[in-house]
Design an enzyme around this catalytic site. Structure first.
Site, mmCIF file in Angstrom:
data_model
loop_
_atom_site.group_PDB
_atom_site.id
_atom_site.type_symbol
_atom_site.label_atom_id
_atom_site.label_comp_id
_atom_site.label_asym_id
_atom_site.label_seq_id
_atom_site.Cartn_x
_atom_site.Cartn_y
_atom_site.Cartn_z
ATOM 1 N N GLU A 134 0.852 -1.200 0.000
ATOM 2 C CA GLU A 134 0.000 0.000 0.000
ATOM 3 C C GLU A 134 0.886 1.248 0.000
ATOM 4 O O GLU A 134 1.865 1.308 0.751
ATOM 5 C CB GLU A 134 -0.887 -0.008 1.247
ATOM 6 C CG GLU A 134 -1.767 1.231 1.368
ATOM 7 C CD GLU A 134 -2.782 1.073 2.494
ATOM 8 O OE1 GLU A 134 -3.429 0.004 2.590
ATOM 9 O OE2 GLU A 134 -2.910 2.018 3.280
ATOM 10 N N ARG A 182 -16.135 3.904 3.763
ATOM 11 C CA ARG A 182 -16.835 5.131 4.144
ATOM 12 C C ARG A 182 -15.842 6.274 4.147
ATOM 13 O O ARG A 182 -16.112 7.365 3.678
ATOM 14 C CB ARG A 182 -17.439 4.991 5.551
ATOM 15 C CG ARG A 182 -18.189 6.265 5.953
ATOM 16 C CD ARG A 182 -18.461 6.354 7.427
ATOM 17 N NE ARG A 182 -17.230 6.547 8.197
ATOM 18 C CZ ARG A 182 -17.196 6.641 9.513
ATOM 19 N NH1 ARG A 182 -18.313 6.542 10.205
ATOM 20 N NH2 ARG A 182 -16.046 6.821 10.150
ATOM 21 N N GLY A 183 -14.664 6.014 4.704
ATOM 22 C CA GLY A 183 -13.651 7.061 4.851
ATOM 23 C C GLY A 183 -13.637 7.593 6.265
ATOM 24 O O GLY A 183 -14.642 7.524 6.987
ATOM 25 N N THR A 202 -3.972 4.942 -1.378
ATOM 26 C CA THR A 202 -4.996 5.539 -0.509
ATOM 27 C C THR A 202 -5.657 6.739 -1.190
ATOM 28 O O THR A 202 -5.169 7.289 -2.176
ATOM 29 C CB THR A 202 -4.417 5.982 0.848
ATOM 30 O OG1 THR A 202 -3.461 7.007 0.609
ATOM 31 C CG2 THR A 202 -3.766 4.825 1.570
ATOM 32 N N LYS A 258 8.187 3.644 1.699
ATOM 33 C CA LYS A 258 9.600 3.456 2.070
ATOM 34 C C LYS A 258 10.098 2.138 1.485
ATOM 35 O O LYS A 258 9.901 1.082 2.084
ATOM 36 C CB LYS A 258 9.735 3.407 3.598
ATOM 37 C CG LYS A 258 9.461 4.740 4.266
ATOM 38 C CD LYS A 258 9.548 4.597 5.767
ATOM 39 C CE LYS A 258 9.279 5.939 6.421
ATOM 40 N NZ LYS A 258 9.029 5.841 7.838
ATOM 41 N N GLN A 301 -7.629 -3.638 8.870
ATOM 42 C CA GLN A 301 -6.873 -2.618 9.585
ATOM 43 C C GLN A 301 -5.666 -3.300 10.232
ATOM 44 O O GLN A 301 -5.667 -4.520 10.417
ATOM 45 C CB GLN A 301 -7.793 -2.018 10.652
ATOM 46 C CG GLN A 301 -7.288 -0.796 11.345
ATOM 47 C CD GLN A 301 -6.908 0.303 10.368
ATOM 48 O OE1 GLN A 301 -5.741 0.339 9.945
ATOM 49 N NE2 GLN A 301 -7.826 1.187 10.034
#
Ligand code: FAD
Length: 291
Positions: free
Chosen positions: A17, A106-107, A48, A273, A176
């Site tokens: 990600e 949803r955010g 994202t 990174k 998550q």
């Protein structure tokens, strides 16, 4: 290009990600990082999407760059401040740019907001909308919180809401971060007992910096810090280099714990990174860099 779901049926998928740079910052460093990440032959790279679509343009640019490089791009997408009309146009733009995988969210609500200020209140409505408007053109991921979403009062309610996203047509779960493997196992049992059958792509946060690790866990997500990680924090409290060394070992151990639990995918938050990611993958032996 086949769907991530098909890969997960064959083996554990492996992905990264990244996040777009701020508007005033150049794109080149991230594009260089992506070039490094491609060398590990990831099954996809996700990007994202800023709350309120603040960096929507850059998100599209990055997803397009990933797709143009011949890799699978997964875009994150949120309901925050989004109307149906705007979402339909943005989703079509992803397809036009070769991006047909999406994490429907949803955010996070910007500070001071009560709701999304858009046409949808929750991610299950977004999943249903994508299916209704675009059929099976998108592979849809949904977010899952092994330690419960911070705004939901109980696990039972949060898992019922997760089930609503599955029922709306999502294809797999992206989780998550969760440092606590015992909690992760309990959550998997709970969601399976609740009839949630979708593959799990587990999000793994590299442990590289003491303050960032504590901030990520506690102030942003309400995740617990288990005893073994607390020991790393205590032991290297004033030793950033020692912390990073021990943190990389901790992350490698986490990768193997999740694989041992039979997850369908490992999603490494690369934090833009490449050097740290490279070190984690080299130490783990899970992926070798192409020469
Ligand atoms: P939902 O599934 O809608 O859940 C939000 C809350 O509402 C939960 O507490 C849930 O229990 C509750 N709820 C859900 N449905 C209902 C309902 N029908 N009635 C009542 N309550 C309900 N955020 C970003 O802004 N940009 C990103 O790029 C981003 N990437 C992420 C990547 C991953 C892998 C994950 C796990 C999260 C990411 N997030 C991102 C964070 C995410 O947007 C937040 O966690 C957000 O607060 C909830 O999003 P959700 O899709 O889980 O929402």
């Amino acid at each position: 290009m086949k769907s991530v779901i098909d890969i997960m049926k064959e083996r554990t998928s492996f992905s990264f990600e990244v996040f777009p740079p701020k508007a005033e910052q150049p794109m080149e460093p991230l594009l260089n990082t992506l070039d490094e990440l491609y060398q590990f032959d990831p099954d996809f790279i996700s990007c994202t999407y800023g709350a309120g679509g603040s960096n929507a343009g850059r998100n599209v640019e990055i997803c397009k760059a990933i797709a143009d490089s011949g890799h699978r791009a997964v875009t994150h997408f949120t309901c925050i401040g989004n109307t149906k009309e705007k979402m339909k146009a943005e989703l079509q733009a992803y397809l036009d740019n070769g991006v047909n995988h999406i994490l429907a969210l949803r955010g996070d609500l910007p500070a001071g907001w009560e709701g999304t200020r858009g046409d949808f209140n929750y991610a299950n409505e977004l999943v249903a909308f994508i299916r209704a408007e675009f059929g099976d053109q998108f592979t849809i991921a949904m977010a899952g919180d092994p330690e419960k979403h911070i705004q939901c009062p109980t696990f039972e309610e949060d898992i019922a809401h997760l089930k609503m996203k599955q029922d709306a047509g999502a294809d797999y779960i992206m989780t998550q971060l969760c440092f606590d493997i015992e909690q992760f196992k309990r959550w998997v049992d709970q969601i399976r007992n609740a009839g949630i059958t979708l593959p799990i792509d587990v999000g793994v946060m590299p442990v590289l910096n003491k303050d960032a690790t504590i901030r990520m866990a506690l102030s942003m997500n309400g995740c617990s810090i288990p005893r073994d990680l607390a020991e790393v924090i205590s032991k290297y409290y004033n030793d950033p280099e020692g912390f990073k060394e021990a943190g990389i070992d901790y992350t490698v151990h986490q990768l193997y714990q999740f694989i041992g639990e039979g997850v369908e995918g490992i999603h490494l938050y690369a934090l833009n990174k490449s050097a740290a990611v490279s070190e984690i993958l080299t130490r783990s032996g899970l992926r070798t860099k192409a020469e």
